[in-house]
Design a protein around this motif. Sequence first.
Motif: not given
Length: 154
Positions: A29-48
């Motif tokens: 599902e990663l590809d789908q998470l990073m594809q948004h045609k209607d707006s720019p996207v920022v994906v921040n990878l982190w851990a607690t």
Amino acid sequence: MKKLLPILLLSCLPAFSFSQEVTRIKVSELDQLMQHKDSPVVVNLWATWCGPCIKEMPHFVKQAAKFPQVKFVFLSLDMKDAYPAQITKFARRHKIRSSVVWLDEPNANKYAAKIDPRWEGSIPATIFINKGGYRKFVEGEMKEEELIKELRSL
């Protein structure tokens, strides 16, 4: 007492406004998470448990509020035992209002190349994607000024 009830209820609202549901996703599902045609996207990878992630988190939360036209996704790379309780607690403590997602995959070799082929696996890391498909990958902790610069370029 009847007059105090609405005031008491209103005073509780801020606590509820930060309730956060953590969505569980698989590598597929990663590809789908990073594809948004209607707006720019920022994906921040982190851990607690990640010190630099915790340090930069307030910058991302603050800028997510200042850039409502950008979709922010906070992608947790925590281990299975952190889902959902620890991740949810972290999101509430840091007042994250954007999407919080947990990647259900402990093996970085299965997802690292999908995120970015140059990624060595360290966190924090951030992906900036504009509507045209341009992607910029930043590995390491971001200062607030750097984040703002990247957001403006989207």
